[in-house]
Structure formats: structure tokens, C-alpha cells
Design a protein around this motif. Structure first.
Motif, PDB file in Angstrom:
ATOM      1  N   HIS A 102       0.815  -1.225   0.000  1.00  0.00           N
ATOM      2  CA  HIS A 102       0.000   0.000   0.000  1.00  0.00           C
ATOM      3  C   HIS A 102       0.844   1.269   0.000  1.00  0.00           C
ATOM      4  CE1 HIS A 102       0.530   0.515   4.351  1.00  0.00           C
ATOM      5  NE2 HIS A 102       0.368  -0.784   4.437  1.00  0.00           N
ATOM      6  N   LEU A 141       0.173  -1.877 -10.446  1.00  0.00           N
ATOM      7  CA  LEU A 141       0.016  -3.205 -11.034  1.00  0.00           C
ATOM      8  C   LEU A 141      -1.438  -3.437 -11.429  1.00  0.00           C
ATOM      9  CD1 LEU A 141       0.807  -6.225 -11.608  1.00  0.00           C
ATOM     10  CD2 LEU A 141       0.462  -6.653  -9.180  1.00  0.00           C
ATOM     11  N   ARG A 155      -9.293  -7.738 -11.559  1.00  0.00           N
ATOM     12  CA  ARG A 155      -9.685  -7.672 -10.142  1.00  0.00           C
ATOM     13  C   ARG A 155     -10.299  -6.330  -9.762  1.00  0.00           C
ATOM     14  NH1 ARG A 155      -6.021 -11.798  -6.736  1.00  0.00           N
ATOM     15  NH2 ARG A 155      -7.618 -11.408  -5.224  1.00  0.00           N
ATOM     16  N   LEU A 156     -11.354  -5.986 -10.480  1.00  0.00           N
ATOM     17  CA  LEU A 156     -12.115  -4.788 -10.117  1.00  0.00           C
ATOM     18  C   LEU A 156     -12.934  -5.094  -8.872  1.00  0.00           C
ATOM     19  CD1 LEU A 156     -13.372  -3.817 -13.674  1.00  0.00           C
ATOM     20  CD2 LEU A 156     -11.500  -2.773 -12.400  1.00  0.00           C
ATOM     21  N   PHE A 157     -13.426  -4.057  -8.219  1.00  0.00           N
ATOM     22  CA  PHE A 157     -14.334  -4.262  -7.093  1.00  0.00           C
ATOM     23  C   PHE A 157     -15.737  -4.451  -7.682  1.00  0.00           C
ATOM     24  CE2 PHE A 157     -10.900  -1.461  -5.544  1.00  0.00           C
ATOM     25  CZ  PHE A 157     -10.281  -2.390  -4.741  1.00  0.00           C
ATOM     26  N   PHE A 188     -18.847  -5.020  -6.790  1.00  0.00           N
ATOM     27  CA  PHE A 188     -20.090  -4.399  -6.334  1.00  0.00           C
ATOM     28  C   PHE A 188     -19.984  -2.887  -6.234  1.00  0.00           C
ATOM     29  CE2 PHE A 188     -20.181  -8.761  -4.641  1.00  0.00           C
ATOM     30  CZ  PHE A 188     -21.266  -9.217  -5.368  1.00  0.00           C
ATOM     31  N   MET A 189     -18.996  -2.329  -6.921  1.00  0.00           N
ATOM     32  CA  MET A 189     -18.873  -0.874  -6.970  1.00  0.00           C
ATOM     33  C   MET A 189     -18.979  -0.443  -8.421  1.00  0.00           C
ATOM     34  SD  MET A 189     -16.028   0.257  -4.403  1.00  0.00           S
ATOM     35  CE  MET A 189     -15.957  -0.270  -2.769  1.00  0.00           C
ATOM     36  N   GLU A 206     -16.556   4.526  -9.050  1.00  0.00           N
ATOM     37  CA  GLU A 206     -15.983   4.282  -7.718  1.00  0.00           C
ATOM     38  C   GLU A 206     -14.665   3.518  -7.817  1.00  0.00           C
ATOM     39  OE1 GLU A 206     -19.706   4.037  -4.611  1.00  0.00           O
ATOM     40  OE2 GLU A 206     -19.453   2.361  -5.971  1.00  0.00           O
ATOM     41  N   GLU A 247     -12.124   6.056  -8.812  1.00  0.00           N
ATOM     42  CA  GLU A 247     -11.787   6.942  -7.682  1.00  0.00           C
ATOM     43  C   GLU A 247     -10.814   6.258  -6.720  1.00  0.00           C
ATOM     44  OE1 GLU A 247     -15.963   9.450  -7.338  1.00  0.00           O
ATOM     45  OE2 GLU A 247     -15.449   7.968  -5.831  1.00  0.00           O
ATOM     46  N   LEU A 248     -11.062   4.957  -6.468  1.00  0.00           N
ATOM     47  CA  LEU A 248     -10.181   4.232  -5.549  1.00  0.00           C
ATOM     48  C   LEU A 248      -8.786   4.056  -6.135  1.00  0.00           C
ATOM     49  CD1 LEU A 248     -12.694   1.657  -4.106  1.00  0.00           C
ATOM     50  CD2 LEU A 248     -11.400   3.330  -2.799  1.00  0.00           C
ATOM     51  N   PHE A 272      -6.530   6.485  -4.691  1.00  0.00           N
ATOM     52  CA  PHE A 272      -6.658   6.549  -3.234  1.00  0.00           C
ATOM     53  C   PHE A 272      -5.395   7.049  -2.541  1.00  0.00           C
ATOM     54  CE2 PHE A 272      -6.414   4.798   1.051  1.00  0.00           C
ATOM     55  CZ  PHE A 272      -7.676   5.103   1.556  1.00  0.00           C
ATOM     56  N   ASN A 273      -4.232   6.651  -3.051  1.00  0.00           N
ATOM     57  CA  ASN A 273      -3.012   6.996  -2.317  1.00  0.00           C
ATOM     58  C   ASN A 273      -2.801   8.511  -2.290  1.00  0.00           C
ATOM     59  OD1 ASN A 273      -0.449   7.825  -3.992  1.00  0.00           O
ATOM     60  ND2 ASN A 273      -1.683   6.456  -5.250  1.00  0.00           N
ATOM     61  N   ARG A 285      -4.345  11.514  -4.773  1.00  0.00           N
ATOM     62  CA  ARG A 285      -5.720  11.791  -4.371  1.00  0.00           C
ATOM     63  C   ARG A 285      -6.174  13.209  -4.727  1.00  0.00           C
ATOM     64  NH1 ARG A 285      -7.060  10.262   1.695  1.00  0.00           N
ATOM     65  NH2 ARG A 285      -6.005   8.386   0.992  1.00  0.00           N
ATOM     66  N   LEU A 298     -22.247  -1.166 -12.406  1.00  0.00           N
ATOM     67  CA  LEU A 298     -21.402  -1.928 -11.492  1.00  0.00           C
ATOM     68  C   LEU A 298     -20.287  -2.617 -12.286  1.00  0.00           C
ATOM     69  CD1 LEU A 298     -23.847  -3.702  -8.993  1.00  0.00           C
ATOM     70  CD2 LEU A 298     -22.529  -1.605  -8.673  1.00  0.00           C
ATOM     71  N   ARG A 301      -8.002   2.221 -13.979  1.00  0.00           N
ATOM     72  CA  ARG A 301      -7.919   2.360 -12.527  1.00  0.00           C
ATOM     73  C   ARG A 301      -6.472   2.486 -12.078  1.00  0.00           C
ATOM     74  NH1 ARG A 301     -10.066  -2.400  -8.631  1.00  0.00           N
ATOM     75  NH2 ARG A 301      -8.233  -3.401  -9.514  1.00  0.00           N
TER      76      ARG A 301
END
Lengths: 238, 296
Positions: free
Chosen positions: A74, A83, A89-91, A93-94, A98, A101-102, A105-106, A110, A134, A150
Motif C-alpha cells: 500500500h 500493477l 480484479r475490479l471491485f 459491487f462498486m 468508484e 476513484e479508488l 486513493f493513495n 488523491r 457496477l 484504474r
């Protein structure tokens, strides 16, 4: 050109099972470098170790001259190394938005979320159309694009991709690689990608490494490796 | 008609209590998927916290939330560090650990209280409003308002803020979350601590309407799991509705069927929902498995 990533004598694995042995490779700024190898030879482990998900058991990893071998994943993103994992490997249920945006995050990226988002949406118009959907409902190709977008949200200097062509139709593979080429050209990123299909990689990569059973066995320019009889026999079925 | 309305109001007020005691679990189990059997004890500690603030400092239980919430947040930090975090890779062991915690907390409180039942007084108790024949006490009204307000805030926190999104991201894919720069361990810890603080808040708010006993958490824990699962894991609005359903069903079953069966009836409904719609009433399909799968 400067060494952006340098890996020296690195070994890594899971628990007591070593996967990689004495790996040495480098990526210079502005390059596109491919690592080619069959299933299960340690390609994914290599990228995971560089990204900090796995700690190397020996050797040295330096990013932009600074050692990152014991930095947690992180914290590595913030240094400019992103990477794109296999399958994206998306999220699930978002929404697409979103997920993007993530990606920023760092703390170092940001503040620029808005600007980067606009830039990335320009590169991937399809994501702008799908932004409230989604991520789990995207098609395979869209998912891969979203995962690349992303990763770009963190404004990386080095973008690593784990088999971006996996599970995609030949037409989709072509589109993803086209996309990647325009990303490299427009965003000034360096790329390290891992591929199983040797015929795709040299098209986009200037240099490549061949990995077998956890060791690097060959290296050369994309064209050299394409014409290497061993490589042809092993990876192209000729 | 009058009776029907009366029973409905009783059910809604009861639903408020069930919803409120479930809110911490909603975050801890519904969102980060830690099966915490000691959640009822966190509520119980919140109740005793309100009692201590009342008996030692003379504070009204509603004022005491200002102390109880931060205290329970800190307590959450300790519990998470000692019992939950070390077992993060083995979720079934985590369940046993929380069960152990349940027993320890109940018995520690039993030692200190020697089985004596305490109660907490508040000025609000003498206040009530009348709707026709039905009287609603201030204590119940506050619970109903609190559960609704907290649900709205929690929903906004999880959906709109970057921190809320990072919490959801960690549940959905730990490794991808790390690659985004999210500190997964810290996210788990903070989420657990907030869940503990909310359980403490619930305890303080319901303290005036119960006689405190060390085992009181047992009354809440099964209902809380039912409420969170019924509403759909991770859905705050769903859990609010789940609380209402459990409360209303209990009130009607208790009045029209048999007071002895009132809880059996909503448990039956809960089981039916699990069979017919395992994602809960407002959960997304597949969401019930998120966070429980092997994650590498």
C-alpha cells in the motif's frame, strides 16, 4: 535513459515453496518490456513481488534508485508503481466510477483525482459511458480497460500488467493492446508486462525476457526473441 | 382497529431497539464480514458504561454517550488487536475467539456486579407523547430517532466518502485494495472500532429501559444477526428495515398468536428468507459470499 526499475538476484515464493530464483531484470524509463513464459513459471509471482504483495526472500528491488523490497504494497503505489492484476480484479459491487476513484486513493494522487479522471475518461470513452454501472457487469474487454484505467488513476511512472490478454477474444486483445500503445504514447508511462502469448508481446515491447521454471533464461529485443528457434518452438508451437 | 394500530406502534418501537443494537454488527459483520458473537456484550458494556457515568458522575445516559462511545472505540481497538487481527487469515477461528470473548466479558461483569440488577434513570423517562390512545415514551422515541439518523449517516459514510469506499473495497478484494494503496489491516481495525463504538452508543441509549444484567447481550445477538442478514449483508437501509420487520413481527405474533412464540415466528421468517433469498431482502446477488471466499 535512466533505470526506473532494477531487480537483482531476487528470489521469492509462498511460504516454504520458492517460485522465483535469482531473478535479474531492469526497465529503463520510457521502455515497454515484456516477460514471457508458460503457465505456472512464476510470472505473476514476479509482478506481485515487485508490487510488494509478496516479500522477496533474497535479492534487491530498486525503483527509481530506491530500494522497495521491504516496502508494503500500500506504500509502493504512492511511489509511482501500479500493477494491473490478472483478470483486472475490479471491485465487482462498486460502480466503474468508484473503482476509478479508488485508483487514486493513495495520498500522492488523491488531490488530482478530478483532473486524472477527466484525462482517463478521454482515453477510455467507453468507461465514461459505463461509469454508473457496477464493475461486475462489464464485459471481459471493458473490465480489462477499466482495470488499466484504474491503475492509471494513481498517475504511475511504471505500469505493470499481468497478462492483459488473458481470457479475451483475439479482436479484444488487439483493442486492449492498441489502447495500451496510446496510453504509453500519451501518458508517458513505462510498461512492464507479462504474457503467455509470445506473438502478442513483441509487437508492443521493445525488449523481452523469457522465464522458465522461475529463472530468466533468455533476453533480447522483441524481434530477436521472435526469431529465436528455441522460443518459437516453446511458445509459438512452430 | 385501535388494537391493530397499538400493536403496530409497539412493533415499530421494538423494531427501533432491534435496529439500534444491530447497527454495530451491521458494520462488523455486514460490511467487513467478521462473525462477532461478542457483539451483544459490546452493547452490554455500553449499558454498564452509561450506568457508571450515571452513578459516579451523575450524568444522564444520553449525555454519557459522549464518554461511552470513545471508550468503546478504544475497547474495540484492544479487542481487535488481541483477538481478531491475529486470526485474520482464519475466519473460522475468529468466530471461536469472539465466542470466547462473549463468555469472558459476561463473567467479568458478573464478578463486578455480583449478579445484582442495576437500572439507569433519565429525566426523559417521564416525558411521553400520546397518539390517540397510544402513549409513546421519550426513551423509546429517542431510540427510534437515533436508529434512523445513525442509519442515514452510516449509509452516507459508506457510499459517499472515500474512507467508506475503501472499507467496501477491502471487503470485496483485499489484494486489489492493497494495490490501490489502501492499508488493509488499518481499515479492518478502524471499521471494527467504529462498530464497537456504535454498539456502545446503542447500549447507552437503551440502558434506561432495561434492568442491566451481565447476560443481557444474549437477548440481542441472535436478533442482530437475523436483522443484518435479513436486510442484506452490507445494506444499511436493509438492516434498518430488517430491524423493523423483526420488531413488528414479534409484536403481532406475541399479541395474536402466542407470547411464547413471538420470537420463534420471526426466526421462522428469517429461515425462510435464507432459503428463498440468501442475499437478504435488499442485498446484491453474490454479495453474501464476498469477503468469505479465500483471498490470496
Amino acid at each position: 535513459m535512466s533505470r526506473l526499475l532494477e531487480v537483482l538476484g531476487m528470489s521469492a515464493g509462498y511460504g516454504l515453496a520458492p517460485v522465483l530464483h535469482d531473478i535479474g531484470l531492469y526497465v529503463d524509463s520510457g521502455e515497454v518490456v515484456a516477460v514471457i513464459g508458460a503457465n505456472g513459471v512464476g510470472k505473476t509471482t514476479l509482478l506481485r513481488t515487485i508490487a510488494g504483495i509478496i516479500q522477496p526472500s533474497a535479492g534487491r528491488i530498486a525503483f527509481d534508485g530506491r530500494p522497495i523490497g521491504s516496502t508494503p504494497a500500500h506504500d509502493i503505489v504512492g511511489q509511482g508503481l501500479a500493477l494491473v492484476p490478472e483478470g483486472g480484479r475490479l471491485f465487482p459491487f462498486m460502480t466503474v466510477l468508484e473503482n476509478l476513484e479508488l485508483g487514486a486513493f493513495n495520498p500522492s494522487s488523491r488531490e488530482k483525482t478530478r483532473t486524472t479522471l477527466d484525462e482517463v475518461m478521454m482515453l477510455f470513452p467507453i468507461l465514461a459511458e459505463r461509469k454508473t454501472q457496477l464493475a461486475g457487469s462489464l464485459s471481459g474487454g471493458e473490465r480489462q480497460m477499466c482495470a488499466i484505467a484504474r491503475a492509471l488513476m494513481s498517475r504511475p511512472r511504471l505500469l505493470m500488467l499481468d497478462e492483459p490478454s488473458a481470457g479475451l477474444s483475439p479482436v479484444m486483445v488487439e483493442r486492449v493492446f492498441d489502447m495500451l500503445r496510446s496510453v504509453v504514447a500519451s501518458r508517458n508511462v513505462t510498461v512492464l508486462l507479462v504474457e503467455q502469448h509470445v506473438e502478442d508481446a513483441p509487437e508492443i515491447a521493445q525488449r523481452a525476457y523469457v522465464i522458465e521454471r522461475g529463472r530468466i533464461v533468455k533476453t533480447g529485443s522483441g524481434a530477436e526473441l521472435m526469431n529465436d528457434p528455441d522460443v518459437q518452438r516453446a511458445y509459438m508451437g512452430l | 382497529m385501535e388494537t391493530l394500530l397499538n400493536v403496530l406502534v409497539v412493533g415499530i418501537l421494538l423494531g427501533g431497539i432491534y435496529g439500534l443494537v444491530s447497527i454495530g454488527l451491521n458494520l462488523i459483520f455486514g460490511v467487513i464480514r467478521i462473525v462477532n458473537f461478542a457483539q451483544g456484550e459490546l452493547v452490554m458494556l455500553g449499558m454498564y458504561g452509561a450506568f457508571l457515568a450515571y452513578s459516579m458522575l451523575g450524568l444522564d445516559p444520553y449525555v454519557s454517550t459522549l464518554i461511552v462511545m470513545p471508550a468503546m472505540f478504544l475497547f474495540g481497538v484492544i479487542v481487535q488487536r488481541v483477538a481478531i487481527q491475529p486470526l485474520q487469515a482464519e475466519s473460522s477461528m475468529q468466530i471461536f475467539a469472539t465466542f470466547g470473548l462473549l463468555t469472558v466479558l459476561q463473567n467479568v461483569v458478573l464478578v463486578f456486579t455480583r449478579g445484582e440488577g442495576y437500572s439507569v434513570a433519565t429525566k426523559v423517562a417521564s416525558f411521553s407523547i400520546a397518539i390517540g390512545e397510544i402513549r409513546i415514551t421519550g426513551t423509546h422515541l429517542i431510540i427510534l430517532i437515533a436508529v434512523t439518523a445513525i442509519s442515514v449517516l452510516l449509509h452516507l459514510f459508506l457510499q459517499r466518502t472515500l474512507m467508506g469506499k475503501s472499507i467496501r473495497a477491502v471487503t470485496q478484494d483485499r489484494q486489489a485494495a492493497r494495490l490501490m494503496g489502501i492499508n488493509v489491516e488499518r481499515t479492518f481495525m478502524v471499521t471494527f472500532d467504529i462498530g464497537s463504538a456504535l454498539a456502545g452508543l446503542a447500549g447507552a441509549l437503551i440502558a434506561p429501559i432495561y434492568t442491566l444484567s451481565p447476560g443481557i447481550g444474549d437477548n440481542f445477538i441472535l436478533a442482530a444477526f437475523a436483522v443484518v442478514v435479513l436486510g442484506g449483508l452490507g445494506s444499511v437501509a436493509g438492516a434498518w428495515a430488517g430491524g423493523m420487520i423483526v420488531g413488528i413481527v414479534e409484536a403481532f405474533a406475541g399479541y395474536y398468536i402466542d407470547p411464547e412464540l413471538k420470537q420463534a415466528i420471526w426466526f421462522l421468517i428469517f429461515l425462510l428468507v435464507l432459503v428463498i433469498r440468501p442475499t437478504g431482502l435488499s442485498g446484491q446477488v453474490g454479495a453474501e459470499e464476498v469477503g468469505f471466499r479465500e483471498q490470496s
